[in-house]
Design a protein around this motif. Structure first.
Motif, PDB file in Angstrom:
ATOM      1  N   ASP A 290     -53.703 -23.862 -70.274  1.00 10.33           N
ATOM      2  CA  ASP A 290     -54.650 -23.459 -69.241  1.00 10.33           C
ATOM      3  C   ASP A 290     -53.929 -22.405 -68.405  1.00 10.33           C
ATOM      4  N   LEU A 291     -54.322 -21.140 -68.583  1.00 11.51           N
ATOM      5  CA  LEU A 291     -53.731 -20.030 -67.828  1.00 11.51           C
ATOM      6  C   LEU A 291     -54.641 -19.738 -66.647  1.00 11.51           C
ATOM      7  N   ASP A 292     -54.265 -20.273 -65.502  1.00  6.04           N
ATOM      8  CA  ASP A 292     -55.039 -20.176 -64.268  1.00  6.04           C
ATOM      9  C   ASP A 292     -54.470 -19.000 -63.468  1.00  6.04           C
ATOM     10  N   VAL A 293     -55.251 -17.941 -63.312  1.00  5.42           N
ATOM     11  CA  VAL A 293     -54.751 -16.736 -62.650  1.00  5.42           C
ATOM     12  C   VAL A 293     -55.254 -16.607 -61.203  1.00  5.42           C
ATOM     13  N   ARG A 294     -55.614 -17.737 -60.619  1.00  2.35           N
ATOM     14  CA  ARG A 294     -55.987 -17.761 -59.209  1.00  2.35           C
ATOM     15  C   ARG A 294     -54.740 -17.888 -58.344  1.00  2.35           C
ATOM     16  N   THR A 295     -54.869 -17.512 -57.086  1.00  6.37           N
ATOM     17  CA  THR A 295     -53.797 -17.677 -56.118  1.00  6.37           C
ATOM     18  C   THR A 295     -53.560 -19.166 -55.889  1.00  6.37           C
ATOM     19  N   PRO A 296     -52.295 -19.627 -55.965  1.00  5.84           N
ATOM     20  CA  PRO A 296     -52.051 -21.040 -55.682  1.00  5.84           C
ATOM     21  C   PRO A 296     -52.687 -21.447 -54.353  1.00  5.84           C
ATOM     22  N   GLY A 297     -53.400 -22.569 -54.373  1.00  8.72           N
ATOM     23  CA  GLY A 297     -54.108 -23.036 -53.195  1.00  8.72           C
ATOM     24  C   GLY A 297     -55.558 -22.594 -53.143  1.00  8.72           C
ATOM     25  N   GLU A 298     -55.947 -21.659 -54.008  1.00  7.81           N
ATOM     26  CA  GLU A 298     -57.340 -21.203 -54.080  1.00  7.81           C
ATOM     27  C   GLU A 298     -58.118 -22.223 -54.901  1.00  7.81           C
TER      28      GLU A 298
END
Length: 165
Positions: free
Chosen positions: A7-15
């Motif tokens: 799972d490549l999550d490219v959101r800002t950590p905490g978003e």
């Protein structure tokens, strides 16, 4: 069911839930990067390590199949996939068509979406990357671009092998 390994999550950590693990389960390789989107963020030092991490995720054969996402699935997801698809030799029209599919989502095609402006982001990115190999193909330009970032030729070869078997 799909056999997703990463799972490549490219959101800002905490978003939203970014940085808390994959909703697909604890056995999924979860990677979270505060990803760049479009140009000039794609070359910003603020995003360099994240971009390198994203690209390297595609170089590791053990990561496949990979699901890539941000919040809407267009800006950050579209940017990394634009680059990876270009690196693998996809045509400009196919890359653009794939990006346009993000407008079909419930959020992606909202009434506040300025489609011509969004598509112009791709034109700017395409032209700036193509400048890395002005007389070459877009794949060659993408290769020159990622090499300039610090990605190795071996990693590029792995990405191509993983995605174009």
């Amino acid at each position: 069911v799909l056999g997703v390994k990463t799972d490549l999550d490219v959101r800002t950590p905490g978003e939203g839930t970014a940085g808390t693990g994959s909703p697909l389960g604890n056995d999924i390789n979860y990677l979270n990067f505060d990803a760049p989107y479009y140009w000039p963020k794609l070359i910003s030092n603020d995003y360099r390590e994240a971009l390198l991490g994203e690209i390297r995720a595609f170089a590791n054969a053990d990561n496949y199949p990979i699901v890539v996402h941000c919040s809407v699935g267009r800006d950050r997801t579209g940017t990394i996939l634009f680059l990876i698809q270009g690196l693998c030799g996809m045509s400009k029209s196919d890359i653009y068509f794939d990006y346009e599919m993000s407008f079909l989502s419930e959020i992606g095609g909202g009434v506040n979406t300025n489609v011509p402006s969004m598509m112009s982001n791709l034109d700017v990115m395409y032209d700036n990357i193509q400048a890395y190999a002005p007389n070459g193909t877009f794949a060659e330009a993408c290769e020159a671009f990622v090499l300039s970032l610090g990605i190795t030729q071996s990693e590029i070869n792995s990405i191509r092998s993983n995605l174009t078997m």
